[in-house]
Design a protein around this motif. Sequence first.
Motif, PDB file in Angstrom:
ATOM      1  N   MET A 180      70.071 114.685  39.223  1.00  0.00           N
ATOM      2  CA  MET A 180      69.718 113.630  40.181  1.00  0.00           C
ATOM      3  C   MET A 180      68.381 113.930  40.846  1.00  0.00           C
ATOM      4  SD  MET A 180      73.228 112.465  42.061  1.00  0.00           S
ATOM      5  CE  MET A 180      73.587 114.069  42.739  1.00  0.00           C
ATOM      6  N   SER A 181      68.164 115.199  41.151  1.00  0.00           N
ATOM      7  CA  SER A 181      66.899 115.575  41.782  1.00  0.00           C
ATOM      8  C   SER A 181      65.736 115.313  40.836  1.00  0.00           C
ATOM      9  CB  SER A 181      66.955 117.045  42.194  1.00  0.00           C
ATOM     10  OG  SER A 181      65.682 117.500  42.571  1.00  0.00           O
ATOM     11  N   THR A 182      65.914 115.659  39.553  1.00  0.00           N
ATOM     12  CA  THR A 182      64.859 115.411  38.566  1.00  0.00           C
ATOM     13  C   THR A 182      64.578 113.916  38.481  1.00  0.00           C
ATOM     14  OG1 THR A 182      65.796 117.228  37.284  1.00  0.00           O
ATOM     15  CG2 THR A 182      64.146 115.878  36.192  1.00  0.00           C
ATOM     16  N   ALA A 183      65.652 113.130  38.381  1.00  0.00           N
ATOM     17  CA  ALA A 183      65.500 111.688  38.226  1.00  0.00           C
ATOM     18  C   ALA A 183      64.786 111.086  39.440  1.00  0.00           C
ATOM     19  CB  ALA A 183      66.874 111.047  38.039  1.00  0.00           C
ATOM     20  N   ARG A 184      65.212 111.501  40.614  1.00  0.00           N
ATOM     21  CA  ARG A 184      64.604 110.957  41.830  1.00  0.00           C
ATOM     22  C   ARG A 184      63.127 111.309  41.901  1.00  0.00           C
ATOM     23  NH1 ARG A 184      66.764 112.958  47.637  1.00  0.00           N
ATOM     24  NH2 ARG A 184      65.893 114.911  46.865  1.00  0.00           N
ATOM     25  N   SER A 185      62.847 112.553  41.529  1.00  0.00           N
ATOM     26  CA  SER A 185      61.481 113.028  41.608  1.00  0.00           C
ATOM     27  C   SER A 185      60.580 112.321  40.589  1.00  0.00           C
ATOM     28  CB  SER A 185      61.492 114.538  41.379  1.00  0.00           C
ATOM     29  OG  SER A 185      60.211 115.039  41.442  1.00  0.00           O
ATOM     30  N   LEU A 186      61.079 112.164  39.371  1.00  0.00           N
ATOM     31  CA  LEU A 186      60.296 111.475  38.338  1.00  0.00           C
ATOM     32  C   LEU A 186      60.063 110.025  38.737  1.00  0.00           C
ATOM     33  CD1 LEU A 186      61.968 112.888  35.113  1.00  0.00           C
ATOM     34  CD2 LEU A 186      59.528 113.044  35.656  1.00  0.00           C
ATOM     35  N   ALA A 187      61.091 109.389  39.263  1.00  0.00           N
ATOM     36  CA  ALA A 187      60.961 107.993  39.661  1.00  0.00           C
ATOM     37  C   ALA A 187      59.924 107.860  40.776  1.00  0.00           C
ATOM     38  CB  ALA A 187      62.316 107.448  40.101  1.00  0.00           C
ATOM     39  N   ALA A 188      59.953 108.820  41.703  1.00  0.00           N
ATOM     40  CA  ALA A 188      58.990 108.764  42.799  1.00  0.00           C
ATOM     41  C   ALA A 188      57.563 108.921  42.300  1.00  0.00           C
ATOM     42  CB  ALA A 188      59.309 109.841  43.827  1.00  0.00           C
ATOM     43  N   ALA A 189      57.401 109.590  41.160  1.00  0.00           N
ATOM     44  CA  ALA A 189      56.061 109.779  40.606  1.00  0.00           C
ATOM     45  C   ALA A 189      55.686 108.631  39.676  1.00  0.00           C
ATOM     46  CB  ALA A 189      55.995 111.110  39.870  1.00  0.00           C
ATOM     47  N   VAL A 207      73.088 111.326  45.783  1.00  0.00           N
ATOM     48  CA  VAL A 207      73.829 110.269  45.095  1.00  0.00           C
ATOM     49  C   VAL A 207      73.372 108.915  45.616  1.00  0.00           C
ATOM     50  CG1 VAL A 207      76.107 109.215  44.817  1.00  0.00           C
ATOM     51  CG2 VAL A 207      75.846 111.693  44.589  1.00  0.00           C
ATOM     52  N   ARG A 208      73.255 108.824  46.935  1.00  0.00           N
ATOM     53  CA  ARG A 208      72.877 107.526  47.480  1.00  0.00           C
ATOM     54  C   ARG A 208      71.419 107.193  47.156  1.00  0.00           C
ATOM     55  NH1 ARG A 208      73.717 105.818  53.633  1.00  0.00           N
ATOM     56  NH2 ARG A 208      72.065 107.347  53.872  1.00  0.00           N
ATOM     57  N   ASP A 209      70.565 108.187  47.206  1.00  0.00           N
ATOM     58  CA  ASP A 209      69.158 107.948  46.852  1.00  0.00           C
ATOM     59  C   ASP A 209      69.051 107.422  45.433  1.00  0.00           C
ATOM     60  OD1 ASP A 209      68.415 108.849  49.278  1.00  0.00           O
ATOM     61  OD2 ASP A 209      67.341 110.639  48.591  1.00  0.00           O
ATOM     62  N   VAL A 210      69.761 108.081  44.523  1.00  0.00           N
ATOM     63  CA  VAL A 210      69.658 107.711  43.108  1.00  0.00           C
ATOM     64  C   VAL A 210      70.217 106.302  42.898  1.00  0.00           C
ATOM     65  CG1 VAL A 210      70.619 108.227  40.824  1.00  0.00           C
ATOM     66  CG2 VAL A 210      69.613 110.057  42.203  1.00  0.00           C
ATOM     67  N   LYS A 211      71.351 106.029  43.534  1.00  0.00           N
ATOM     68  CA  LYS A 211      71.956 104.701  43.364  1.00  0.00           C
ATOM     69  C   LYS A 211      71.056 103.602  43.903  1.00  0.00           C
ATOM     70  CE  LYS A 211      76.920 105.684  43.425  1.00  0.00           C
ATOM     71  NZ  LYS A 211      78.079 105.734  44.311  1.00  0.00           N
ATOM     72  N   SER A 212      70.294 103.932  44.946  1.00  0.00           N
ATOM     73  CA  SER A 212      69.516 102.884  45.592  1.00  0.00           C
ATOM     74  C   SER A 212      68.178 102.634  44.897  1.00  0.00           C
ATOM     75  CB  SER A 212      69.278 103.241  47.064  1.00  0.00           C
ATOM     76  OG  SER A 212      68.406 104.348  47.136  1.00  0.00           O
ATOM     77  N   ARG A 213      67.838 103.425  43.895  1.00  0.00           N
ATOM     78  CA  ARG A 213      66.525 103.261  43.267  1.00  0.00           C
ATOM     79  C   ARG A 213      66.629 102.355  42.049  1.00  0.00           C
ATOM     80  NH1 ARG A 213      62.285 107.188  44.946  1.00  0.00           N
ATOM     81  NH2 ARG A 213      61.014 105.733  43.808  1.00  0.00           N
ATOM     82  N   GLY A 266      50.194 107.029  46.503  1.00  0.00           N
ATOM     83  CA  GLY A 266      51.276 107.990  46.660  1.00  0.00           C
ATOM     84  C   GLY A 266      52.381 107.439  47.559  1.00  0.00           C
ATOM     85  N   THR A 267      53.574 107.899  47.326  1.00  0.00           N
ATOM     86  CA  THR A 267      54.677 107.449  48.161  1.00  0.00           C
ATOM     87  C   THR A 267      55.418 108.665  48.662  1.00  0.00           C
ATOM     88  OG1 THR A 267      56.088 107.312  46.227  1.00  0.00           O
ATOM     89  CG2 THR A 267      55.063 105.272  46.980  1.00  0.00           C
ATOM     90  N   TRP A 268      56.236 108.456  49.591  1.00  0.00           N
ATOM     91  CA  TRP A 268      57.049 109.527  50.129  1.00  0.00           C
ATOM     92  C   TRP A 268      58.469 109.004  50.149  1.00  0.00           C
ATOM     93  CZ3 TRP A 268      56.162 114.333  50.388  1.00  0.00           C
ATOM     94  CH2 TRP A 268      56.974 115.156  51.148  1.00  0.00           C
ATOM     95  N   PRO A 269      59.420 109.820  49.763  1.00  0.00           N
ATOM     96  CA  PRO A 269      60.773 109.289  49.769  1.00  0.00           C
ATOM     97  C   PRO A 269      61.135 108.791  51.168  1.00  0.00           C
ATOM     98  CG  PRO A 269      60.762 111.613  49.135  1.00  0.00           C
ATOM     99  CD  PRO A 269      59.346 111.198  49.324  1.00  0.00           C
ATOM    100  N   GLY A 270      61.055 107.519  51.345  1.00  0.00           N
ATOM    101  CA  GLY A 270      61.365 106.935  52.642  1.00  0.00           C
ATOM    102  C   GLY A 270      62.864 106.791  52.779  1.00  0.00           C
ATOM    103  N   ARG A 271      63.307 106.352  53.908  1.00  0.00           N
ATOM    104  CA  ARG A 271      64.737 106.219  54.103  1.00  0.00           C
ATOM    105  C   ARG A 271      65.174 104.817  53.714  1.00  0.00           C
ATOM    106  NH1 ARG A 271      66.136 110.970  53.159  1.00  0.00           N
ATOM    107  NH2 ARG A 271      64.958 112.432  54.400  1.00  0.00           N
ATOM    108  N   ARG A 272      66.366 104.725  53.247  1.00  0.00           N
ATOM    109  CA  ARG A 272      66.830 103.479  52.655  1.00  0.00           C
ATOM    110  C   ARG A 272      67.049 102.372  53.656  1.00  0.00           C
ATOM    111  NH1 ARG A 272      68.170 107.871  51.462  1.00  0.00           N
ATOM    112  NH2 ARG A 272      69.503 107.850  53.262  1.00  0.00           N
TER     113      ARG A 272
END
Lengths: 222, 963
Positions: free
Chosen positions: B17-26, B66-72, B358-364
């Motif tokens: 999940m961390s990899t996925a979130r990070s790749l998506a953010a990039a 989990v919530r971060d990944v689901k919300s992307r 650039g973006t920063w993981p903002g809050r949902r």
Amino acid sequence: MIVAERKSLDEILAMLQGCSRVLVVGCGTCVTVCMAGGEKEVGVLASLLRLAAQREGRTVEIGEATIERQCEWEFVDKLAPAIRGYDAVLSMGCGAGVQTIAQRFGGVRVLPALNTKFIGIPEKQGLWVEMCLGCGDCVLDRTGGICPIARCSKGLLNGPCGGSQGGKCEVSKDTDCAWQLIYDRLASLGRLDLLETEFAPKDWSKNRDGGPRKVLREEVML
Amino acid sequence: MLESSRVVVVGAGVAGMSTARSLAAAGARVTLIEKGERLGGMAADYACKGTDRCNKCNVCLVHELVRDVKSRPDIHVMTGCTVDGAEALSSGGYRLKVGGREVECSAVVLATGFEPFDASMRPELGYGALPAVVSALDLEKALRDGGGIGEKFRRPIGKVAFVQCVGSRDLQRGRGYCSRVCCMYSLRMARAVRHRNPSIETTVFYMDFQGAGKDPGDLRRRAEAEDGVRFVRARPSEVAPAPDGRAVVWFEDLDGGICRPGEFDLVVLAVGTGPGRDTRTLADMFGLGLDEFGFFAPADPGDEAATGVPGVFVAGTCRGPRDIAESVADGERAALAVLHEQAARRARQKIALSLSAGTWPGRRVLRGQPETVEVSSTVLVLGGTAEGMEAARTLSDLGCRTVIVGEETGSDGDSGAAYSLLARVDEDSSIDVLAGGRLVRLDGQAGGFRATIEGPGGLVSEIGAGALIVATGYRREFPEAARGLAGRACVVGLSELSRGAEMLPTLGGVAGDCTRGVKIRLPGSMGRILAKRAPLGAPSPHLEESGVPWAVSEEHGKGRGGRRAVIWVGVRPDTARAVFREAISAALSALAAGWEVYVLCPEVAVAGPGDEELYLEARRQGAVFVKYDEEPEVQAGSALRVLVRDPCLGAGGAAASAADDVPGLLAVDADVLVVAEEAYPPPDSPELARVLQVNTGPLGFFQDDNVNFLPVLTNRRGIFAIGGCRGATAVADAMVDAHVAAYLAARLVGTGSLHVDWATARVDPDKCALCLTCVRTCPHRAVDVDDEMRAARISRAACWGCGVCASECPGKAISLESCSDDEILASVAPGVTAFCCDHSALIAAEATMAALPTDEAAGLNIVAVPCTGKVDIIHLLKAFERGAEAVMVAGCFDEGCHFLSGNRRARLRVGQAASLLKAVGIEPERVRFYHIGPDMSAAFLEAVQETMQVARELGPVVRRRAG
């Protein structure tokens, strides 16, 4: 700045006995900064007054307003439309603010919600300490920038007294001995010689002699 | 550039999940494939182990992920599928068969996790046979479900035993490695069990305490002192049935050396981490190598995410044991490796991040007005340590200009790794080095810092930087107990030894041919135990049992050329984890040079990859390890003698008086004493922290002790702390930090502009009285004074959107976007109002609401806030004005707040509200604060029901006058 503290709710509720329409007025200057009477505290107090009334099954109208400075006519004037119809104004300003509003609006009771404490500083967030007594005759040039009048429990000019123990005042172990502070500061400045000159008895005529004090500056008058 | 290329991540556990979130953010499109039906992997079943405060178990991070990944929307999740086949494409990517479908991708990241050791493989421990024996995973689930553990296991529970190293450090079962996480999870579970039921006694049977985190020694001390957790150094041999379904743990009591039984109501087996079931299949499918234990092995030790096979990467526990925070970091690093390879494949030297800003993981929950802010893409690295240089090099790959300020030397924490990096840093045109520079002032905020650097000779220069990476390393100094020995001719620091090329031979001049011996006081018949203590594979010199008080083992020394070294690793657990490998390496070098070696330590720290093997190798070669529980005494006169009591060799430490009377006391005459130094922050750390306005944590190291900041975040956005400056760190871990920080810094400022779309706090300058409350209370130091406007100014780039300032502002001059007072109060209605932190209680609430009876749910108003710190005292009072009968505020545990202090401020306000309500005649218990972890839906339900009970009992606040 002027540091104030809210009166107990019991005291405030007692002074509001019989008032059903109250305007709570905050001040946007000193008492906002010392977190006693700004817009937020107005909101908290107003809310509590409504809850207290609700609790007792009374109907009240509690208004809220905050002005820039309660001690200036122009700002106080802005209350004029808001103040109509209220039985009382509960001022969250310092004593000067309460009196200014009272003087400006003769027909309404103006009550103090705060106790005005002293001229001081926030030593840290949430702790304010007294620094100046407004004695009218400043001696800080001779005392290393530390005021013996305000900060020595006895206001001694030629201290310390015998109650100075380990740098603390006998009045409380939480209180620094002002004269110890003065000595340390002058020592670090290399000016202990200043202590060799005795202070003459203080001229209190510059403080309260002759009643309330005034400062008059003709050149700035209109 | 990644728009056309999809990356497949296999496994939706923490690392995946961390990899996925990070790749998506990039900017990558990601497909996340999960074999199970839900996200979260093994860790989704773990329980928050918060007691009265956060115990740093990291479990909350899983639920947020989990919530971060689901919300992307840019992460496509496929559950219930596996990768059944892979075909390499000419483009360098893969066509994967996934659940009957084909997915084309440019890269695959395998994050398939681990398999816990099956405790029934050790039948003597009774798992599956005895009702009292459970695995740690069973206890995790029981704790997560809430309530008493007695009800969960359907038995009265008074005494609980934890048995460590079940399926770890076990040569007989081919698991000769430490699982790295069990000591800490058992410690935390023991605390959590005690916290929930103070009458339960807990005992931990362990071999060596493998501490992790900021100050594990302190956590252990508190567990022992506050919670009465008992630590017994023993590896139980058997768990036998006892009456009433209890169990007897048989263990060897070192005090007397006999086997003793201990009866327990519950025996928790701390099962270790093994390779996942799919590892072998996937290794064959992609042609990857496995290590001897079956984990994915890195092809290049310097680039652990890469597998040696183009387009295939690994992350998380599938490549060896690691904890949750480490797995999150590993995911970030794998994402970086993917980007790196893709850039290389397009023949671009530098990695271009997503083409947008650039973006920063903002809050949902809260979005603010979108705005693009120009930022400086220069990154300032403070400290010329190995990790600092590695960060600079990585940033250069990511297209950022870097300035390194500091000496070009390795920090005390790394052994020469810095020097190999120097050349690469030197020849890189996008890296500047200001040798001997010192940061004396820092203005501005994330994206636009202005750093004042004082160079040698007082030369002052100002550097603009978008981000800063603090890499000042750590200082090593003799531990307290050995401080008096520093500077003695026959005493040398471990780090000096590691750095010196000559190593031990240069020290041989102290005494050429040592004829002195090692004396051991033998109490009674200790031969049996001594046999166990003998170096593996070497004939023991100590075996002769005799009537004489001292058994002299001169032969041992002579046999090895007569030179003897004592390596004393008497450091805190956090330092031990970082330096133990260094100590064993020194031991091996000395052994290779013909020395006889004694290693004295309270614990053997072998949690790092390969450390256990190295330790066993040292023992095989004859190093004697003495695990003492009283500090050794060093007599360093004309000759060097170290006295240490080995608890394995005899009883009665308390009765000890004169040395000769102490059983088990070793007197080792040595030529050299090597002292492992303790890790401390560098002396100028406090000053640097002040200049940076960055918080320090336990032991004075940079970074708060708060899991949400792991691995490299500080309280200020755009300032990262890596490696030794945030605590004693092994070199390999410091490199992970360097990569993660470089990547995060590049994502923040690498493109020269930052897209801010998260909600931030805004100041109304007309209302601002410049009281500085916001400047002082902002946990992130995002507030400055705007001298022109004569008002506070909140940097949108630096603001984290917690709303603490808005709720503290005495002039109500600050509001948080999308979360104004009006918006909050609009959700308040009669009944019970629950203000829930978006990061913890709200997640728990989502699961709870379904379980709540409809009539109860109707009377509950849940108000989401980004942090309980956003809950103003006015909100609490107004809720009652609007008819609320009771109000609860539910947020994170102390030290677990995402915004550091928000929950603490909220609790203070709840206390203040209670006393104010009391003053106007309203019951103070109507307003309540609860600590709720994101997984604690059971606890949330209890809290809601308790609050509803209060509301029912007390009725409405308003009392209508009779008649």
